[in-house]
Write an enzyme that holds these catalytic residues in place. Sequence first.
Site, PDB file in Angstrom:
ATOM      1  N   HIS A 136      41.643  44.379  51.709  1.00 50.16           N
ATOM      2  CA  HIS A 136      40.734  43.329  51.466  1.00 50.16           C
ATOM      3  C   HIS A 136      40.318  42.621  52.791  1.00 50.16           C
ATOM      4  O   HIS A 136      41.262  42.224  53.568  1.00 50.16           O
ATOM      5  CB  HIS A 136      41.516  42.472  50.292  1.00 50.16           C
ATOM      6  N   ASP A 147      41.068  35.232  38.176  1.00 50.16           N
ATOM      7  CA  ASP A 147      40.187  35.012  39.401  1.00 50.16           C
ATOM      8  C   ASP A 147      38.676  35.380  39.352  1.00 50.16           C
ATOM      9  O   ASP A 147      37.909  34.765  39.999  1.00 50.16           O
ATOM     10  CB  ASP A 147      40.859  36.107  40.354  1.00 50.16           C
ATOM     11  N   ARG A 194      33.611  29.233  42.127  1.00 48.57           N
ATOM     12  CA  ARG A 194      33.736  28.665  43.604  1.00 48.57           C
ATOM     13  C   ARG A 194      32.282  29.227  44.144  1.00 48.57           C
ATOM     14  O   ARG A 194      31.905  28.513  45.158  1.00 48.57           O
ATOM     15  CB  ARG A 194      34.777  29.371  44.104  1.00 48.57           C
ATOM     16  N   SER A 213      43.159  33.823  45.493  1.00 49.97           N
ATOM     17  CA  SER A 213      42.199  34.655  44.924  1.00 49.97           C
ATOM     18  C   SER A 213      42.493  36.223  45.398  1.00 49.97           C
ATOM     19  O   SER A 213      42.343  37.313  44.723  1.00 49.97           O
ATOM     20  CB  SER A 213      40.888  34.324  45.298  1.00 49.97           C
ATOM     21  N   LYS A 247      44.542  39.695  43.301  1.00 51.33           N
ATOM     22  CA  LYS A 247      43.623  41.004  43.009  1.00 51.33           C
ATOM     23  C   LYS A 247      44.657  41.959  43.421  1.00 51.33           C
ATOM     24  O   LYS A 247      44.619  43.032  42.991  1.00 51.33           O
ATOM     25  CB  LYS A 247      42.296  41.067  43.565  1.00 51.33           C
TER      26      LYS A 247
END
Length: 432
Positions: A80, A159, A166, A181, A185
């Site tokens: 990520h 999320d 956001r 966040s 995930k």
Amino acid sequence: MLELIERTKRRQGLTAEGLRWLVQAYVDEEIPDYQVAAWLMAVLLIGLGAEETIGLTEALVASGRRLDLVGHGVVAADKHSTGGIGDKTTLVLGPLVAAAGLPVAKMSGRGLGFTGGTLDKLEAVPGLRVDLSATQFVRQAQTTGLVIAGQTADMAPGDGKLYALRDVTGTVDSVPLIAASVMSKKIAAGARFVVLDVKMGNGAFMEQPEAARELAGTMLTIGRAAGLKMAAALSWMDQPLGRAIGNALEVAEAIQTLRGGGPDDLRDLCFGLGSELLRLSGMEADETAARRRLEAVLASGAALAKLREMILAQGGDPAVVDEPQRLPHAPVEVPVYADRPGHVRAIAARDLGYVAIGLGAGRTKKGEKIDHATGIVLHAKVGALVAAGDALATVHATSPDTAAQAVSAVRAAYALGAEPPTLHPLIEEVLR
Ligand code: URA
């Protein structure tokens, strides 16, 4: 909800129950956007404590299912990025690592603030779906060894909802909000090995290295407490990654990279992060061996074939891999010329992120439809020596008007000077 906003604002502490209630009530549409937006802004300005950040992460995971991939026979990897401009790393790294024999099961996000998002990029492929159910996600991880999907009603819906809010309320650049966040995930998707790419510099949410390091540390703590094997790279996002910015343009660049071409910085980053995953998983003992393996997989065409397989499994047109011209393309292309000679000393990545949004490649309102074809392609990157009249970039737009605005903004984003800039390595450090 009002009490939670007040408690956050006054630093009075939030309980895990309170956070779970907040997330679930928002998912169930029992509280309105404006109250949640006010709470997010309070968190952004005041912060959350370590326990509260963990509580928020757990609440986001608990809003859906935590997948047990290992229980379904898939020991997978995930990656990520904390977000940047032109960051199409997942589209190259996912197929590369999966083709090397380590399954990749990843939950990604959409564009966020001034940054692009993998889900929006993937949706530039005609027909491709990212709203997979938990069952489809697990099955594809088993059969294809590569799946990239979004938050759904099944997986981290909390999320998904907070993220979209956001994106359009200026509440992205907060360590606890980003950490919760990202890690929700990663935990929900069920991979065992996770490498984080924590960006720093002008095109990142955490511009300063100290802030990026704090974010990395927070995420590593959350992930390790959840039983993940993790590493975090701190990498520069002080100019766009690669040359393409914008959804279809970035997919095309990822395909080009999987064909053995593509920009050096993108390829190097993919090898660097991919090696970390092979090392974490124990498939390779050291970085040199891992890199060699990934280079062989790229050269053999296996990674490109893996991308084709994934696109097919998710309902997309696999022919784009062989004919990228099947991707959407913008009707107007306008070059941006240098108005004087010089070395490219800097490219304001964040400004280009906003230019891309202005061209329609990202959102300014929740749920807004985006234009997958638009964006910018850079011809000169930091360190290049250009003559007056050389093309610095090309703007891809829907109309001459939007293109004209973008052209002057792109030119302004380039800093040209007499002296060459000092270049630094893309990956500054890996926290293992
Ligand atoms: N990526 C995410 O998934 N969430 C963030 O908040 C930032 C980057």
